[in-house]
Design a protein around this motif. Sequence first.
Motif, PDB file in Angstrom:
ATOM      1  N   LEU A  16       0.301   5.913  -8.717  1.00 19.08           N
ATOM      2  CA  LEU A  16       1.226   6.856  -8.216  1.00 19.08           C
ATOM      3  C   LEU A  16       1.539   6.460  -6.733  1.00 19.08           C
ATOM      4  CD1 LEU A  16      -0.248  10.456  -9.244  1.00 19.08           C
ATOM      5  CD2 LEU A  16       1.601   9.241 -10.194  1.00 19.08           C
ATOM      6  N   LEU A  17       0.482   5.996  -6.134  1.00 18.84           N
ATOM      7  CA  LEU A  17       0.945   5.363  -4.611  1.00 18.84           C
ATOM      8  C   LEU A  17       1.774   4.301  -4.428  1.00 18.84           C
ATOM      9  CD1 LEU A  17      -0.093   5.773  -1.844  1.00 18.84           C
ATOM     10  CD2 LEU A  17      -2.038   4.070  -2.212  1.00 18.84           C
ATOM     11  N   TRP A  18       2.057   3.724  -5.464  1.00 20.12           N
ATOM     12  CA  TRP A  18       3.135   2.637  -5.857  1.00 20.12           C
ATOM     13  C   TRP A  18       4.410   3.026  -5.879  1.00 20.12           C
ATOM     14  CZ3 TRP A  18       2.516  -2.760  -5.203  1.00 20.12           C
ATOM     15  CH2 TRP A  18       3.564  -3.547  -5.654  1.00 20.12           C
ATOM     16  N   ALA A  19       4.467   4.143  -6.681  1.00 14.75           N
ATOM     17  CA  ALA A  19       5.877   4.931  -7.016  1.00 14.75           C
ATOM     18  C   ALA A  19       6.362   5.865  -5.818  1.00 14.75           C
ATOM     19  CB  ALA A  19       5.475   5.918  -8.251  1.00 14.75           C
ATOM     20  N   PRO A  20       7.415   5.683  -5.988  1.00 16.16           N
ATOM     21  CA  PRO A  20       8.367   6.580  -4.779  1.00 16.16           C
ATOM     22  C   PRO A  20       7.804   7.982  -4.883  1.00 16.16           C
ATOM     23  CG  PRO A  20      10.003   5.366  -6.130  1.00 16.16           C
ATOM     24  CD  PRO A  20       8.694   5.161  -6.730  1.00 16.16           C
ATOM     25  N   PRO A  21       7.801   8.678  -3.762  1.00 16.30           N
ATOM     26  CA  PRO A  21       7.042  10.000  -3.825  1.00 16.30           C
ATOM     27  C   PRO A  21       7.638  11.095  -4.644  1.00 16.30           C
ATOM     28  CG  PRO A  21       7.144   9.169  -1.679  1.00 16.30           C
ATOM     29  CD  PRO A  21       7.918   8.294  -2.424  1.00 16.30           C
ATOM     30  N   ALA A  67      -1.174  -0.119  -6.406  1.00 12.03           N
ATOM     31  CA  ALA A  67      -1.184  -0.353  -5.084  1.00 12.03           C
ATOM     32  C   ALA A  67      -2.737  -0.676  -4.907  1.00 12.03           C
ATOM     33  CB  ALA A  67      -0.943   1.112  -4.350  1.00 12.03           C
ATOM     34  N   ASP A  68      -3.001  -1.544  -4.012  1.00 13.86           N
ATOM     35  CA  ASP A  68      -4.352  -1.784  -3.748  1.00 13.86           C
ATOM     36  C   ASP A  68      -5.153  -0.460  -3.282  1.00 13.86           C
ATOM     37  OD1 ASP A  68      -4.058  -4.663  -3.675  1.00 13.86           O
ATOM     38  OD2 ASP A  68      -3.527  -4.855  -1.653  1.00 13.86           O
ATOM     39  N   GLU A  69      -6.285  -0.409  -3.622  1.00 18.10           N
ATOM     40  CA  GLU A  69      -7.170   0.825  -3.278  1.00 18.10           C
ATOM     41  C   GLU A  69      -7.465   0.879  -1.914  1.00 18.10           C
ATOM     42  OE1 GLU A  69     -10.521   3.720  -5.290  1.00 18.10           O
ATOM     43  OE2 GLU A  69     -10.345   1.345  -6.005  1.00 18.10           O
ATOM     44  N   PRO A  70      -6.886   2.059  -1.400  1.00 13.10           N
ATOM     45  CA  PRO A  70      -7.262   2.083   0.154  1.00 13.10           C
ATOM     46  C   PRO A  70      -8.342   3.138   0.427  1.00 13.10           C
ATOM     47  CG  PRO A  70      -5.438   3.520  -0.486  1.00 13.10           C
ATOM     48  CD  PRO A  70      -5.568   2.739  -1.748  1.00 13.10           C
ATOM     49  N   SER A  71      -8.891   3.407   1.330  1.00 13.02           N
ATOM     50  CA  SER A  71      -9.891   4.275   1.541  1.00 13.02           C
ATOM     51  C   SER A  71      -9.349   6.022   1.791  1.00 13.02           C
ATOM     52  CB  SER A  71     -10.668   4.061   2.829  1.00 13.02           C
ATOM     53  OG  SER A  71      -9.843   4.511   3.902  1.00 13.02           O
ATOM     54  N   PHE A  72     -10.161   6.728   1.666  1.00 11.03           N
ATOM     55  CA  PHE A  72      -9.836   8.161   1.755  1.00 11.03           C
ATOM     56  C   PHE A  72      -9.369   8.314   3.138  1.00 11.03           C
ATOM     57  CE2 PHE A  72     -12.276   8.611  -2.297  1.00 11.03           C
ATOM     58  CZ  PHE A  72     -11.084   9.133  -3.006  1.00 11.03           C
ATOM     59  N   ASP A  73      -9.208   7.690   3.853  1.00 10.48           N
ATOM     60  CA  ASP A  73      -8.547   7.912   5.316  1.00 10.48           C
ATOM     61  C   ASP A  73      -6.957   7.713   5.262  1.00 10.48           C
ATOM     62  OD1 ASP A  73     -11.133   7.737   6.483  1.00 10.48           O
ATOM     63  OD2 ASP A  73     -11.084   5.560   7.172  1.00 10.48           O
ATOM     64  N   ASP A  74      -6.718   7.259   4.225  1.00  9.55           N
ATOM     65  CA  ASP A  74      -5.065   7.226   3.541  1.00  9.55           C
ATOM     66  C   ASP A  74      -4.638   8.399   3.206  1.00  9.55           C
ATOM     67  OD1 ASP A  74      -2.706   6.755   2.276  1.00  9.55           O
ATOM     68  OD2 ASP A  74      -2.938   4.539   2.437  1.00  9.55           O
ATOM     69  N   LEU A  75      -4.099   9.257   4.046  1.00 13.69           N
ATOM     70  CA  LEU A  75      -3.603  10.514   3.529  1.00 13.69           C
ATOM     71  C   LEU A  75      -2.758  10.451   2.232  1.00 13.69           C
ATOM     72  CD1 LEU A  75      -3.065  12.386   6.766  1.00 13.69           C
ATOM     73  CD2 LEU A  75      -5.025  12.474   5.449  1.00 13.69           C
ATOM     74  N   SER A  79      -3.325  12.241  -1.217  1.00 13.81           N
ATOM     75  CA  SER A  79      -2.411  13.224  -1.890  1.00 13.81           C
ATOM     76  C   SER A  79      -2.332  12.854  -3.231  1.00 13.81           C
ATOM     77  CB  SER A  79      -1.123  13.168  -1.107  1.00 13.81           C
ATOM     78  OG  SER A  79      -0.297  13.913  -1.768  1.00 13.81           O
ATOM     79  N   CYS A  80      -2.260  11.433  -3.676  1.00  9.62           N
ATOM     80  CA  CYS A  80      -2.033  10.949  -4.973  1.00  9.62           C
ATOM     81  C   CYS A  80      -3.315  11.271  -5.851  1.00  9.62           C
ATOM     82  CB  CYS A  80      -2.008   9.387  -5.007  1.00  9.62           C
ATOM     83  SG  CYS A  80      -0.196   9.006  -4.288  1.00  9.62           S
ATOM     84  N   PHE A  81      -4.294  11.179  -5.389  1.00  5.71           N
ATOM     85  CA  PHE A  81      -5.768  11.360  -5.981  1.00  5.71           C
ATOM     86  C   PHE A  81      -5.810  12.800  -6.233  1.00  5.71           C
ATOM     87  CE2 PHE A  81     -10.086  11.319  -6.546  1.00  5.71           C
ATOM     88  CZ  PHE A  81     -10.608   9.930  -6.858  1.00  5.71           C
ATOM     89  N   GLU A  82      -5.495  13.663  -5.326  1.00  8.14           N
ATOM     90  CA  GLU A  82      -5.234  15.345  -5.716  1.00  8.14           C
ATOM     91  C   GLU A  82      -4.495  15.646  -6.548  1.00  8.14           C
ATOM     92  OE1 GLU A  82      -3.672  19.200  -5.342  1.00  8.14           O
ATOM     93  OE2 GLU A  82      -2.653  17.486  -4.753  1.00  8.14           O
TER      94      GLU A  82
END
Length: 98
Positions: A16-21, A67-75, A79-82
């Motif tokens: 999802l992070l890779w895809a357009p919002p 997308a590369d996996e960021p930390s949960f500091d990345d809002l 949002s995608c995880f949620e």
Amino acid sequence: MRPVLHGDVSSAARALLWAPPDEREGLCLRMIEEAEAADRHVIATGRVHPQFGNGSLMSAARKRPLADEPSFDDLHYCSCFEMVLRLLIQSRLSPMRS
């Protein structure tokens, strides 16, 4: 769909992070549907689905760019995880799933 683990949610969130919002919710729903279809295929045939994988959400997600996996500091990642968790909950509560 096979039991959902942290890695499944993480992989789906990375797709999802890779895809357009504006495409994320539809993509998430498609991945859930694909995982469910693949799981039914595996149960019926004993074989992995040729397009959607083994019935796990991770397998459905990893058919796409991640997308590369960021930390949960990345809002945005949060949002995608949620979104993945929310739509999984909604799909499990749907009257169609009995």
